[in-house]
Design an enzyme around this catalytic site. Sequence first.
Site, mmCIF file in Angstrom:
data_model
loop_
_atom_site.group_PDB
_atom_site.id
_atom_site.type_symbol
_atom_site.label_atom_id
_atom_site.label_comp_id
_atom_site.label_asym_id
_atom_site.label_seq_id
_atom_site.Cartn_x
_atom_site.Cartn_y
_atom_site.Cartn_z
ATOM 1 N N GLY A 148 128.690 161.580 61.199
ATOM 2 C CA GLY A 148 129.396 161.692 62.639
ATOM 3 C C GLY A 148 130.184 162.166 63.667
ATOM 4 O O GLY A 148 130.190 160.667 63.786
ATOM 5 N N SER A 149 129.359 162.768 65.181
ATOM 6 C CA SER A 149 130.278 162.143 66.631
ATOM 7 C C SER A 149 128.933 161.624 66.420
ATOM 8 O O SER A 149 127.767 161.130 66.569
ATOM 9 C CB SER A 149 130.438 163.827 66.868
ATOM 10 O OG SER A 149 128.546 163.984 66.524
ATOM 11 N N LYS A 197 123.090 168.395 53.500
ATOM 12 C CA LYS A 197 123.952 170.005 53.949
ATOM 13 C C LYS A 197 124.843 169.357 54.743
ATOM 14 O O LYS A 197 125.502 168.344 55.432
ATOM 15 C CB LYS A 197 122.546 169.680 55.747
ATOM 16 C CG LYS A 197 122.551 171.079 56.829
ATOM 17 C CD LYS A 197 124.133 171.839 56.986
ATOM 18 C CE LYS A 197 124.245 171.164 58.361
ATOM 19 N NZ LYS A 197 125.796 171.404 58.994
ATOM 20 N N GLY A 210 125.021 162.790 66.388
ATOM 21 C CA GLY A 210 125.007 161.442 66.527
ATOM 22 C C GLY A 210 123.053 160.755 67.346
ATOM 23 O O GLY A 210 122.608 160.433 66.599
ATOM 24 N N CYS A 219 137.004 158.130 60.707
ATOM 25 C CA CYS A 219 136.414 156.979 61.562
ATOM 26 C C CYS A 219 137.010 155.875 61.666
ATOM 27 O O CYS A 219 136.939 155.789 62.519
ATOM 28 C CB CYS A 219 135.044 157.281 60.598
ATOM 29 S SG CYS A 219 133.627 158.813 59.626
ATOM 30 N N GLU A 254 126.798 157.064 61.096
ATOM 31 C CA GLU A 254 128.466 156.779 61.023
ATOM 32 C C GLU A 254 129.061 157.189 61.599
ATOM 33 O O GLU A 254 129.100 158.281 61.280
ATOM 34 C CB GLU A 254 128.233 156.697 59.520
ATOM 35 C CG GLU A 254 129.376 155.512 59.279
ATOM 36 C CD GLU A 254 131.178 156.064 59.741
ATOM 37 O OE1 GLU A 254 131.514 156.219 60.906
ATOM 38 O OE2 GLU A 254 131.671 156.404 58.217
ATOM 39 N N GLU A 273 137.277 158.472 70.581
ATOM 40 C CA GLU A 273 137.942 159.011 69.842
ATOM 41 C C GLU A 273 138.240 160.205 70.046
ATOM 42 O O GLU A 273 138.459 161.025 70.072
ATOM 43 C CB GLU A 273 136.740 158.893 68.687
ATOM 44 C CG GLU A 273 137.095 158.385 67.105
ATOM 45 C CD GLU A 273 136.089 158.911 66.229
ATOM 46 O OE1 GLU A 273 135.447 159.513 66.914
ATOM 47 O OE2 GLU A 273 136.405 158.412 65.275
#
Length: 482
Positions: free
Chosen positions: A229-230, A176, A234, A285, A251, A384
Site C-alpha cells: 500500500g501507501s 484484510k 506502511g 506500484c 511493498e 508517486e
Amino acid sequence: MPTNVASSGIFLDGDWVDPQGEMLQVQDPSTGDVFAEIANGTPAEIDAAVAAARRAADGAWGRMTAVERGRILRRISDLLLENVAMLAELESRDVGKPLSQAKADAEAIARYFEFYAGATDKIHGETIPYQDGYTVYTLREPHGVTAHIIPWNYPLQIIGRSVGAALAMGNAAVLKPAEEASLSSLAFTEIACEAGLPAGALNVVTGIGESAGAALASHAGVDHISFTGSVSVGRLIQASAAENVVPVTLELGGKSPQIVFDDADLDAAMPFLLRAGIQNAGQTCSAASRILIQRTIYDEVVDRLASAYDNLRIGPAPTDPDVGPLISAQQKMLVERLVKEGEGRGNQVVTKSPLNADVPANGFYVRPTLFGNVGGLDPLAQDEIFGPVQIAMPFDTEDEAVSIANGTDFGLVAGVWTRDGARQMRLAKSIRSGQIFVNNYGAGGGVELPFGGIGKSGHGREKGFEALYGFSVLKTIAAYHG
Ligand code: ADP
C-alpha cells in the site's frame, strides 16, 4: 460459484459469519453506482480471526506434511483456473479494471498457487560442517499467524503472492482486503474452502483500514505482517510491527524509470513505454511513470508517445478499454489535483488523451496525461501519482541517466533500453532498484521473479522462492554426540 460474496465479508475458522459491524457500500468505478456491500470488520472479529489462525497454525494445518499442503494449494490453483471468467468479471467490476487485465490477474493468482503448490516440498534447511563431535543443521519453520493487508489495485495477484506463499510455508493467514475492492478476496476464499483448505488456515475480515486494518496490524497474536500500500500507511504498519517485535514485509510503490538510449530498438520499446505507465490506469506500484530519453532521440520518442496517448480508448471496464476509470472519486480528485499543480508550476503538457462522449458521467475517469521536459526535482518527478500520468525527461550522458534514475526516494523497478551489452551490465549494477529489466519491462509479471523495493519502496521480497524464505523462520540445531 460464489453466492454470498456481495453480502458478507467475515470468514472465520472455516465459516462465513454474520458481520457484527455496519455494512459498507461498494461502488462500481465505471459508473459510480453502488452494487454490493461488505462488512466493516470490528476489533472483536479481528481477534476471532487471529485466534482461529492460531489454532490452525498449531493444529491440523501446521502439522500437515508439505506434500499434503502442496496438494491442497494445487487444488486451489485448479479451481481458480476453472473460475477465471467469473473472477475476472468480478475484479473488473469492483476495481474498474479493463476486462483483459482482470483476466490476466485471475490467471496470475492461479499461477501463483500452482508455483507455490510445487514449492512446498522443495524448501529445506542445510547441514553445516562444525566442530568435531557435532551435527549441525537448520530447519525452515513457519512463523505461525501471518497478517495480509492488501490494496485495491491488484487484489487477486497480491493474494496470490502473499497469502499463497504464506500458506505454502505452513503459516495460517488473516487477510484484510482493501475496503474499495474486497469482492475477489471473498470469491477466492470460497474457492480455497471448496478446495479443502482446513478451517482457520485462511480467515478474512473486510473493513476500513484505520479500524479493521489497524486492529490486525497491532494485534499481539500476529507473528508476521505483509503489507502492500501507501508509504504513509506502511510507516504505521512498521510502527505496529515494532511494538510487537514482529517481522514485516512492506511493498510501498515507486517512481520507476524506463531509460531509453539512442541505440535502442524503439519499435520494441514503444509499447512498453506506454503500457507500463497506463496499465490499470497507472494504479500500479511498479508503473513506469518516468521515461528518461537520450536527447538525440527525445523528440522522436515523445512524438510517438503523444500519438499513442491521443489514440487511447478510455471507457468502462467491461468494454475492455485501454484505460478504465480510477478506483474512486477521491483518487480521481487527487490525480487531477496533482496534474493541475504540475501544470501550474509551468511544466509542459505534451498531450492529454481525449475522453469519449459516451463515458458514463458518474464514473471516475481521468484523462491520461503526458508531461514533457520535466525537471528532476519537480514533484511530478518525485512523487508517486497513482494515475495515468507519465513524464518524459531528457538526458545527455549515461552518468546523467543513472543520476536521474536514482534521484528519488524510491527504488522498485527500472527498465533499460539499449543494444550496448556493456552498458546494460553497467546500468544493471548502478541503478538502485529491486528489479531491473533490460530491453523489456515487467517480464510479463513473473511469478517466479523476486520482487520488492529499496528505500521508500519498502523492504522484504515477495514472489518466487524468496517469498518462502520471508514467510519462514530459520532454526539452527547443534547436536553434540561426541
Ligand atoms: P492506497 O493508497 O493504495 O489506498 P493504503 O495504504 O491506504 O493504500 O491502503 C492499503 C491497505 O491498507 C488497505 O487494505 C487499507 O484498508 C489498509 N489500511 C489503511 N490505513 C490503515 C491503517 N491505519 N492501519 C492498517 N491498515 C490500513
